[in-house]
Structure formats: structure tokens, C-alpha cells
Design a protein around this motif. Structure first.
Motif, PDB file in Angstrom:
ATOM      1  N   ASN A 135       0.807  -1.226   0.000  1.00  0.00           N
ATOM      2  CA  ASN A 135       0.000   0.000   0.000  1.00  0.00           C
ATOM      3  C   ASN A 135       0.842   1.280   0.000  1.00  0.00           C
ATOM      4  O   ASN A 135       0.327   2.361   0.296  1.00  0.00           O
ATOM      5  N   ALA A 138      -0.483   4.125  -2.485  1.00  0.00           N
ATOM      6  CA  ALA A 138      -1.717   4.763  -2.020  1.00  0.00           C
ATOM      7  C   ALA A 138      -1.440   5.654  -0.811  1.00  0.00           C
ATOM      8  O   ALA A 138      -2.000   6.756  -0.687  1.00  0.00           O
ATOM      9  N   SER A 142      -1.824   9.758  -0.669  1.00  0.00           N
ATOM     10  CA  SER A 142      -2.701  10.361   0.350  1.00  0.00           C
ATOM     11  C   SER A 142      -1.976  11.443   1.134  1.00  0.00           C
ATOM     12  O   SER A 142      -2.546  12.497   1.439  1.00  0.00           O
ATOM     13  N   ILE A 158      -8.759   5.801  -4.885  1.00  0.00           N
ATOM     14  CA  ILE A 158      -8.112   4.618  -4.313  1.00  0.00           C
ATOM     15  C   ILE A 158      -9.042   3.425  -4.471  1.00  0.00           C
ATOM     16  O   ILE A 158     -10.218   3.500  -4.117  1.00  0.00           O
ATOM     17  N   LYS A 166      -8.859   0.684   2.637  1.00  0.00           N
ATOM     18  CA  LYS A 166      -9.217   1.892   1.880  1.00  0.00           C
ATOM     19  C   LYS A 166      -9.898   2.932   2.773  1.00  0.00           C
ATOM     20  O   LYS A 166      -9.542   4.113   2.757  1.00  0.00           O
ATOM     21  N   SER A 255     -13.158   6.242  -3.137  1.00  0.00           N
ATOM     22  CA  SER A 255     -12.679   4.861  -3.017  1.00  0.00           C
ATOM     23  C   SER A 255     -13.667   3.954  -3.730  1.00  0.00           C
ATOM     24  O   SER A 255     -14.851   4.272  -3.863  1.00  0.00           O
ATOM     25  N   ALA A 280      -4.717   5.042  -7.380  1.00  0.00           N
ATOM     26  CA  ALA A 280      -3.791   4.182  -6.628  1.00  0.00           C
ATOM     27  C   ALA A 280      -4.532   2.937  -6.145  1.00  0.00           C
ATOM     28  O   ALA A 280      -5.627   3.036  -5.592  1.00  0.00           O
TER      29      ALA A 280
END
Length: 454
Positions: A135, A138, A142, A158, A166, A255, A280
Motif C-alpha cells: 500500500n 496509495a 494520500s 483509491i 481503503k 474509493s 492508486a
């Protein structure tokens, strides 16, 4: 099954099925997590709960529903009493056992206090988010959003399967933004909630008020956007809201369970908006990452677990972080009820009965991985040979197919060279019995289980 033959666990599990149907998903997850039946005194059932606040809430809000569900299963039940898990007396940590956790360790009370102004859960922060190879992208995206909100990566999209973190990550963006920009407005909302709000506003003749309400935010975080597939009017409203926020450099975060290009039931123009910024993925966590997640979670809960149990959970519970959290909560709950630590054997049973096996692995894949483990030709498994170096791996394959994937004995025999089902039964029973007296075989099986599910 007649009521008299039900164990307390079976009674409560069956009752929870009825309770879940009678309450919302969010309420059920929040208030019935880590509850159980601690005992029975005549016609009174004692329900154990993880904290005082849960006890009070169940008594005030859900008592009638709980009693009705229990009485539907056993008409002799007349009353329900609620007891907070008691802290087990301090005992020395034994080899291979988890020490009893502190009272309420399985429930982070802070997670119950969601800010109603923005729907953000204060528990979801970057500090509590475990970063691993799976991860990193992502997470980095963020964090970058916070440095230049509305300008860098707008929107941030995401995606990944359920339970990969998520929601934690996108809410961490909102919570961090609130700390840095106290005068700015943030909103976290599920797409389902957005759709309901829109429909209610239209029905009440407040469509313009709805538009104004959502356009006031500096950061809009929408979770599980896939749930508004095939909703023409809701998607149209989201399209216009997106444009209004984006044109004013307001940060938007989405998401989903899929890449925006592969979302069914969405207009191309909305897919284009989803893809305009940064996309991502959060894929399935690897074993190393799952190990780190487990260690972080147990540290947050204030208790410890021996390394062999951590390794077993990391290898045996693959993919879904929520399932890992569920196993850890069950370990805590079981420790509290027993008043002592949980052994590796206890954890194996918990995982076996509460975690769904990976159904995506084919029989051929199981044969391939176990053949590689024992360094024998894959084709020898299907042959009629009785060579010792082949018989044992073949028996283990049969055992794994039966225990991990619940494939019928005749099907296993047919897939492994047309063998009779009685041969499969004999092989499975032989491995079961040998495992009871052979720690080395038991360890081999655990390693193989990890290989199959990795």
C-alpha cells in the motif's frame, strides 16, 4: 437442532443472525462485536459485552430485539442480563499462549465516537495506518494530497478489494486535514448515503438546498462509489457536484472496489472525472505486511501474542485486514472468557471455523504447490505408484483439499488419477491421526497451508 442441545455459543450465533436482520449493518458491527453468552442461570441468559458503554447501549436500545431473538430459539428464556468482560487474574505467560489482555482491550472506545459533523472516525489516522509494500503508493499519494489539497492529485481515487484498508486511509486524509486546517470543512460520506440524501431532498422539494449543502465543503471524501452504479439521477448530481468542487480547487477523494475504467453501470463522463487525478490501488497485503499489521493491531489493543501465533495468523489469514482484526478480537474475547491465554491450537480452531478459505485456488494449483514443496514431479501425484516419497505428499494433498476447500471425497479421488473415495477417506484420516503425534508433520501442514493461501 432442539434448543436443549444448543451450546451457549450456538445459541448466541443463531441469535445474532436474527439480530443482524433487525438492525442496521453499522449498528450491528459497532454494538454486537465481541459479544457472547457467558452463562445461563435458569431462564436468565447472561450476555457478555466488551465495555460499560456497550452494556448500556444494548440495554437501552436493543434489549427487546435481543430477548426476542433468544426466545425465538428457546422459549424457556425469560430474561437477559449484561456483564462486562472481567479482567483475568495476572498469570505467568506460558509457552505458546497469549497472556490475558486487559479489560476492554478488544474494543477501542474512541472508535465509537464518530464526529457527526463530518462522519470521520478519529481512530482512522495515518499514525495507526500500517504501511507495507502493498500500500506504499496509495499511502504516499494520500500524504501528498495534504501538502497541496485541491491541486495535487485531484481527485485521488483509491481502489482495492474489501478489507484492504481503503476506508482507513481516506478517513486519515480527512482527520489530518482537520488538524492542519481547523477552519476548513471536511465531509466523509458513503456513496449510498449520498444517494439517499439526494433522493430524500428531491422528494421533499429541497434539491437546491442539497446542492448548497454539499458544495460548502473544502474536502469531500466519498467511500465505496461503486454502490451508485446504474443510478442515473444520482450520478448526474455527483457529476455536477464534482465539477463545482473541482473548479474551485476543493479536494475530492474517492474509493472503490475496482479501477474507475472497469466500474460497471457508470457513465463515461463520470469515469473520466474519476480518472482525471491520481489512481492508486491497494492490493492484497503480502505475508510480511500482514505480520506488521498484526503486530501493530495487538500493540494498539495493549496485549501481546507469541511469535508462532502471529506467524500462523499472517500465513493462514490472507488478504483481508478485517478478517485479521476479527481473529485478533476473537483471541482477546476467548482469553477474557477463559481467564487465561489462548494456545496455538485454540487459534487454529478459531481460524478454521471463522475464516473463509481461499476458493480461488484450483486443485491443479494445490497439487503444483505441494509437489514443489516436497520436490517431486507433479505428474507422479496422478500415477498409480506406491513410492514412499510420493504417497505422503499425495495423502497431504487429499487432506488439504478436504479440510481447506471442503471438496467431496469422490471428487478428490476422481481429480487425482481416478482413485476410489475410500482411498481418499483413508488418506485424510491417516494424516489427521499422524498430526496428533507428530509435531514436525503438523508444522509441515501449516507451512503448506500458508503456501496454498499465499
Amino acid at each position: 437442532m432442539p434448543p436443549t442441545s444448543m451450546t451457549s455459543r450456538e445459541l448466541w450465533q443463531n441469535a445474532l443472525v436474527q439480530i443482524e436482520l433487525g438492525t442496521s449493518e453499522a449498528s450491528f458491527r459497532t454494538w454486537f462485536r465481541n459479544t457472547d453468552i457467558g452463562g445461563r442461570d435458569g431462564n436468565t441468559v447472561h450476555v457478555t459485552v466488551p465495555s460499560k458503554i456497550v452494556k448500556e447501549w444494548l440495554m437501552e436500545k436493543h434489549h427487546k430485539l435481543i430477548l426476542k431473538a433468544l426466545r425465538g430459539l428457546d422459549s424457556n428464556i425469560r430474561a437477559v442480563e449484561y456483564t462486562v468482560h472481567r479482567t483475568a487474574p495476572a498469570t505467568e505467560r506460558k509457552q505458546g499462549r497469549t497472556p490475558p489482555p486487559e479489560e476492554n482491550a478488544s474494543l477501542d472506545l474512541q472508535s465509537l465516537y464518530i464526529d457527526k459533523r463530518d462522519n470521520l472516525n478519529p481512530r482512522y489516522t495515518f499514525e495507526t495506518f500500517v504501511v507495507g509494500p502493498f500500500n506504499q503508493l496509495a499511502h504516499a499519494a494520500s500524504k501528498a494530497v495534504l501538502e497541496r489539497p485541491g491541486l495535487a492529485y485531484n481527485p485521488l481515487f483509491i481502489y482495492g478489494s474489501t478489507g484492504h484498508g481503503k476506508t482507513h486511509l481516506i478517513q486519515a486524509i480527512g482527520n489530518s486535514f482537520k488538524k492542519v486546517h481547523a477552519n476548513k470543512k471536511v465531509l466523509y460520506v458513503t456513496s449510498e448515503r449520498f444517494a439517499v440524501d439526494y433522493i430524500n431532498a428531491v422528494r421533499a422539494g429541497r434539491a437546491n438546498g442539497f446542492k448548497d449543502q454539499y458544495r460548502q465543503y473544502d474536502v469531500l471524501i466519498m467511500d465505496d462509489v461503486q454502490f451508485i452504479a446504474n443510478t442515473e439521477k444520482t450520478q448526474e448530481e455527483l457529476f455536477h457536484l464534482f465539477n463545482a468542487l473541482h473548479d474551485n480547487n476543493k479536494q475530492i477523494v474517492f474509493s472503490s472496489d475496482k479501477h474507475p475504467n472497469f466500474l460497471p453501470g457508470f457513465e463515461d463522463r463520470l469515469k473520466g472525472r474519476f480518472s482525471a487525478g491520481m489512481i492508486a490501488e491497494i492490493p492484497e497485503p503480502d505475508v510480511e505486511s500482514r505480520t506488521a499489521i498484526i503486530k501493530a493491531k495487538i500493540e494498539q489493543h495493549g496485549f501481546s501474542i507469541p511469535d508462532d501465533i502471529i506467524q500462523y495468523i499472517a500465513e493462514g489469514v490472507r488478504g483481508n485486514i478485517r478478517e485479521i482484526e476479527g481473529v485478533l478480537n476473537m483471541i482477546v474475547c476467548k482469553s477474557q472468557l477463559k481467564g487465561k491465554g489462548v494456545s496455538l491450537a485454540d487459534v487454529r480452531t478459531l481460524v478454521k471455523h471463522n475464516v473463509k478459505p481461499n476458493k480461488g485456488v484450483s486443485v491443479d494449483e494445490v497439487v503444483r504447490r505441494i509437489s514443489q514443496y516436497y520436490e517431486i514431479p507433479e505428474k507422479s501425484i496422478y500415477e498409480k505408484t506406491r513410492k514412499k516419497e510420493v504417497v505422503k505428499p499425495r495423502q497431504i494433498i487429499m487432506y488439504m483439499l478436504r479440510e481447506e476447500f471442503s471438496i467431496s471425497y469422490p471428487s478428490i479421488g476422481e481429480k487425482l488419477g481416478g482413485r476410489d473415495h475410500t482411498t481418499v477417506i483413508h488418506s485424510c484420516e491417516k494424516i489427521k491421526q499422524e498430526m496428533k503425534t507428530s509435531p514436525s508433520l503438523e508444522q509441515e501442514i501449516e507451512h503448506i497451508r500458508g503456501l496454498i493461501h499465499s
